[in-house]
Design an enzyme around this catalytic site. Structure first.
Site, PDB file in Angstrom:
ATOM      1  CB  SER A  10      39.053 -11.790  -0.441  1.00 27.53           C
ATOM      2  OG  SER A  10      39.504 -12.469   1.039  1.00 27.53           O
ATOM      3  CG  HIS A  11      40.178  -6.803   2.497  1.00 31.48           C
ATOM      4  ND1 HIS A  11      38.738  -6.793   2.982  1.00 31.48           N
ATOM      5  CD2 HIS A  11      40.108  -5.568   3.260  1.00 31.48           C
ATOM      6  CE1 HIS A  11      38.294  -5.831   2.892  1.00 31.48           C
ATOM      7  NE2 HIS A  11      39.323  -4.630   3.339  1.00 31.48           N
TER       8      HIS A  11
END
Length: 130
Positions: A10-11
């Site tokens: 994920s970012h």
């Protein structure tokens, strides 16, 4: 027998860790490694950081990588190339939370990377249901 390992990309480190927390409530016999954010703790993804997660998740039966959006997929692909491991695949266009959960459950049942990937594609990609 070792199960397929799962890498959650994920970012945001918090998002990746949160998805792992959800999965861990249901599945305890699968290595699930979150790889979120940059090395500096910012928003983004990093191929070398993801590669490290792949190395950590691999117990000998392969690794499946799931990601949230955009460039995370590109960095996941680069990490797979850098890791140079057999049975290491990126689940493209599969939702991170739901897909990660399904992947971990199926990995816990002893399914292979290819079997899990096919199941995810059948479940989450409408064009495969035709």
């Amino acid at each position: 027998m070792a199960n397929v390992g799962i890498v959650l990309i994920s970012h945001s480190q918090k998002v990746a860790e949160g998805v792992k927390d959800i999965i861990s409530e249901a599945v305890s016999n699968v290595t699930v490694i979150p790889s979120g954010g940059t090395e500096e703790g910012g928003i983004g993804t990093s191929a070398p950081k993801i590669q490290g997660a792949v190395e950590e998740a691999d117990s000998g039966n392969g690794v499946l990588l799931l990601y949230d959006i955009g460039s995370a997929g590109m960095n996941a692909e680069m990490a797979v190339e850098l890791a140079d491991k057999e049975n290491c695949s990126v689940a493209d266009n599969i939702p991170l939370v739901e897909g990660g959960y399904v992947a971990a459950v199926e990995a816990g049942m002893g399914k292979s990377v290819d079997e899990i990937l096919a199941s995810l594609q059948d479940s989450f990609l409408p064009e495969r249901k035709k």
